[in-house]
Design an enzyme around this catalytic site. Structure first.
Site, PDB file in Angstrom:
ATOM      1  N   GLN A   1     -26.648  86.674 -11.754  1.00  0.00           N
ATOM      2  CA  GLN A   1     -26.463  87.799 -10.828  1.00  0.00           C
ATOM      3  C   GLN A   1     -25.291  88.670 -11.282  1.00  0.00           C
ATOM      4  OE1 GLN A   1     -28.511  88.525  -8.151  1.00  0.00           O
ATOM      5  NE2 GLN A   1     -27.319  90.396  -7.905  1.00  0.00           N
TER       6      GLN A   1
ATOM      7  N   ASP B   1     -34.997  88.458 -16.040  1.00  0.00           N
ATOM      8  CA  ASP B   1     -34.488  89.816 -15.789  1.00  0.00           C
ATOM      9  C   ASP B   1     -34.765  90.728 -16.983  1.00  0.00           C
ATOM     10  OD1 ASP B   1     -33.533  90.244 -13.269  1.00  0.00           O
ATOM     11  OD2 ASP B   1     -31.479  89.589 -13.704  1.00  0.00           O
TER      12      ASP B   1
ATOM     13  N   LYS C   1     -33.566  86.406  -3.145  1.00  0.00           N
ATOM     14  CA  LYS C   1     -34.378  85.945  -4.281  1.00  0.00           C
ATOM     15  C   LYS C   1     -34.782  84.481  -4.087  1.00  0.00           C
ATOM     16  CE  LYS C   1     -32.171  89.284  -7.295  1.00  0.00           C
ATOM     17  NZ  LYS C   1     -31.127  89.604  -8.269  1.00  0.00           N
TER      18      LYS C   1
END
Ligand code: NAP
Length: 292
Positions: free
Chosen positions: A98, A121, A54
């Site tokens: 994460q 997200d 990422k």
């Protein structure tokens, strides 16, 4: 019949190219670059690989990556404190925690402390609620990527029977909501669904996100259906019949004979997730700068 293989790598590369162009335009207009902060707790090697991917992708499209890490034994307060720091930092447009976290930490609670305007997200209760209400907000990346793949083969969603296998908050539920917003008739399946094969075989659009290698067999697939395989299951290369050892939830060799279009694993849904994360980060930066 042999299905069109949907090339997720190529479609993701196109999306990343578009984001890179839009980042240039954003930077010219505002004198700033969008920033993505990734927060990694612990030293799980798989998560570290995802985070590095990422970070790299972010730099490639001209955004500023911020790699924030905490040790495995970090407390709830320490993680919440770091997320809060990112929330307040004006150079940070998007924040990503994460997952999974070490066992002593509660992922959903900590994710819920991310500023919804920076929740790239799309997993905070505010953004999940906005999606459910059909109002604008940041959407989860993998379901967004799947929509893009469906568009790439001009799949008709309006009025279509869509079946989503898997009801996770990360994928299944938001995917179903996005399909509903496109006027599909959506059925969600899970581990207690009776006669999964019969339900799946009604689907014009069949999406599997379970985490069970080759659960979806030939008889689950309606002739001409579009099949999207989100699953990622690691087998030995011999078991998987491919060099990566990675297979999806769909028996690809069988389904490809019946479907009209299908995603491979690897190279289907996977590459789209990061591409959509980059797009979400840019969208968040634009919204924060008051740009439509
Ligand atoms: P998850 O949270 O583990 O959820 C799995 C879902 O599958 C649950 O709803 C479960 O039902 C259902 N299920 C389990 N066994 C089943 C069965 N035999 N028949 C029907 N449904 C069954 O998984 P997830 O996070 O959504 O991930 C699913 C898969 O997608 C994993 O392989 C993951 O690695 C992959 N994934 C890939 C990406 C990507 O970027 N490519 C992103 C996200 C996920 P219950 O709710 O009843 O337990």
């Amino acid at each position: 019949m042999s299905a069109t293989i949907i090339d997720g790598k190529a479609i993701a590369a196109r999306v990343r190219g578009e984001v890179a162009e839009d980042v240039r335009a954003f930077t010219e207009l505002t004198g700033r670059t969008p920033g993505l902060a990734t927060v990694l707790v612990g030293d799980d090697p798989g998560s570290a690989v995802y985070v590095s991917g990422k970070q790299r992708a972010c730099a490639e499209v001209g955004m500023t990556p911020l790699d924030r890490r905490l040790p495995t034994d970090a407390t709830h307060e320490q993680v919440a404190g770091l997320l809060n720091e990112c929330n307040r930092d004006e150079t940070v447009s998007g924040v990503l925690l994460q997952l999974p976290l070490p066992d002593h930490l509660d992922g959903p609670t900590l994710t819920g402390t991310i500023d919804p305007a920076k929740d790239v997200d799309g997993l905070t209760p505010v953004n999940a609620g906005l999606l459910s209400l059909g109002r604008p907000g940041l959407r989860p990346c993998t379901p967004l990527g799947v929509l893009e793949l469906l568009r790439s083969v001009d799949a008709t969603l309006e009025g279509a029977e869509a079946v989503v296998v898997g009801r996770s908050n990360l994928f299944g539920k938001p995917m179903a909501q996005l399909l509903l917003a496109q006027n599909a008739t959506v059925t969600m399946c899970h581990s207690r669904t009776r006669d999964l094969a019969a339900v799946c075989s009604r689907a014009d659009i069949l999406i599997a996100a379970v985490g069970r290698a080759r659960l979806i067999e030939r008889e689950f697939v309606k002739p001409g259906a579009v099949v999207i395989d989100v699953g990622m299951n690691r087998l030995t290369p011999e078991q998987a019949h491919n060099s990566s050892g990675l297979v999806g939830d769909v028996d690809f060799a069988a389904a490809v004979e019946v479907a009209s279009a299908i995603t491979p694993v690897p190279g289907g849904v996977g590459p789209m997730t990061i591409a959509c994360l980059l797009r979400n980060t840019l969208d968040a930066a634009r919204a924060q700068a008051g740009i439509q």
